[in-house]
Design a protein around this motif. Sequence first.
Motif, mmCIF file in Angstrom:
data_model
loop_
_atom_site.group_PDB
_atom_site.id
_atom_site.type_symbol
_atom_site.label_atom_id
_atom_site.label_comp_id
_atom_site.label_asym_id
_atom_site.label_seq_id
_atom_site.Cartn_x
_atom_site.Cartn_y
_atom_site.Cartn_z
ATOM 1 N N ALA A 120 104.712 -2.013 41.730
ATOM 2 C CA ALA A 120 104.814 -3.025 42.783
ATOM 3 C C ALA A 120 103.443 -3.577 43.188
ATOM 4 O O ALA A 120 103.349 -4.714 43.638
ATOM 5 N N LEU A 121 102.390 -2.789 43.020
ATOM 6 C CA LEU A 121 101.051 -3.222 43.417
ATOM 7 C C LEU A 121 100.250 -3.724 42.221
ATOM 8 O O LEU A 121 99.117 -3.327 41.996
ATOM 9 N N SER A 122 100.846 -4.608 41.424
ATOM 10 C CA SER A 122 100.185 -5.139 40.238
ATOM 11 C C SER A 122 100.080 -6.654 40.324
ATOM 12 O O SER A 122 100.825 -7.307 41.061
ATOM 13 N N LEU A 123 99.155 -7.191 39.555
ATOM 14 C CA LEU A 123 99.032 -8.654 39.493
ATOM 15 C C LEU A 123 100.254 -9.289 38.844
ATOM 16 O O LEU A 123 100.645 -10.396 39.222
ATOM 17 N N ASP A 124 100.865 -8.600 37.891
ATOM 18 C CA ASP A 124 102.097 -9.127 37.275
ATOM 19 C C ASP A 124 103.191 -9.323 38.321
ATOM 20 O O ASP A 124 103.855 -10.367 38.354
ATOM 21 N N THR A 125 103.380 -8.339 39.191
ATOM 22 C CA THR A 125 104.397 -8.437 40.245
ATOM 23 C C THR A 125 104.029 -9.522 41.244
ATOM 24 O O THR A 125 104.882 -10.307 41.666
ATOM 25 N N TRP A 126 102.768 -9.583 41.616
ATOM 26 C CA TRP A 126 102.308 -10.604 42.561
ATOM 27 C C TRP A 126 102.537 -12.006 41.996
ATOM 28 O O TRP A 126 103.028 -12.891 42.700
ATOM 29 N N LEU A 127 102.206 -12.205 40.710
ATOM 30 C CA LEU A 127 102.409 -13.517 40.084
ATOM 31 C C LEU A 127 103.897 -13.853 39.980
ATOM 32 O O LEU A 127 104.289 -15.003 40.186
ATOM 33 N N GLY B 169 97.072 -4.330 36.397
ATOM 34 C CA GLY B 169 98.474 -4.686 36.198
ATOM 35 C C GLY B 169 98.662 -6.120 35.772
ATOM 36 O O GLY B 169 99.592 -6.792 36.210
ATOM 37 N N LEU B 170 97.807 -6.612 34.907
ATOM 38 C CA LEU B 170 97.885 -7.993 34.426
ATOM 39 C C LEU B 170 98.288 -7.989 32.950
ATOM 40 O O LEU B 170 97.643 -7.338 32.132
ATOM 41 N N PHE B 171 99.350 -8.708 32.612
ATOM 42 C CA PHE B 171 99.900 -8.731 31.240
ATOM 43 C C PHE B 171 100.169 -7.308 30.757
ATOM 44 O O PHE B 171 99.898 -6.950 29.611
ATOM 45 N N THR B 172 100.704 -6.497 31.631
ATOM 46 C CA THR B 172 100.806 -5.058 31.411
ATOM 47 C C THR B 172 101.579 -4.707 30.151
ATOM 48 O O THR B 172 101.112 -3.888 29.349
ATOM 49 N N ARG B 173 102.738 -5.292 29.965
ATOM 50 C CA ARG B 173 103.565 -4.906 28.811
ATOM 51 C C ARG B 173 102.883 -5.252 27.486
ATOM 52 O O ARG B 173 102.863 -4.440 26.562
ATOM 53 N N GLY C 229 91.295 -4.838 27.950
ATOM 54 C CA GLY C 229 92.647 -4.280 28.010
ATOM 55 C C GLY C 229 92.754 -3.179 29.045
ATOM 56 O O GLY C 229 93.734 -3.100 29.778
ATOM 57 N N GLY C 230 91.738 -2.340 29.119
ATOM 58 C CA GLY C 230 91.731 -1.289 30.133
ATOM 59 C C GLY C 230 91.705 -1.851 31.545
ATOM 60 O O GLY C 230 92.417 -1.371 32.435
ATOM 61 N N LEU C 231 90.890 -2.880 31.747
ATOM 62 C CA LEU C 231 90.845 -3.530 33.063
ATOM 63 C C LEU C 231 92.174 -4.205 33.390
ATOM 64 O O LEU C 231 92.652 -4.148 34.526
#
Length: 93
Positions: free
Chosen positions: A79-86, A25-29, A18-20
């Motif tokens: 903006a610099l998260s994997l969620d945004t990129w996906l 920024g993956l599955f952040t919410r 979860g920390g990683l």
Amino acid sequence: MGVPGQLLPLVVALELLGGLAIAFGLFTRWIALALAGFSVVAALIFHNQLGDQAQFINFFKNFAMAGGFLILAANGPGALSLDTWLANRRTKA
């Protein structure tokens, strides 16, 4: 503390993975909500002796972390998260 030992691998996985996930920024919410809930439960189970100054500090530290995770869950990743990129990749496809 009366917590079953079978939960230990789940706790380690939530904290580590979860920390990683939050860091990248993956599955952040969803992860932020899970970690907020975990922080509150940990405070109530392990740091409930508020007469002890160290436990008092740790109790409110856990609630402060939960508050931070709830803010992250409400606002989402940056903006610099994997969620945004996906999300950007899905809209372009």
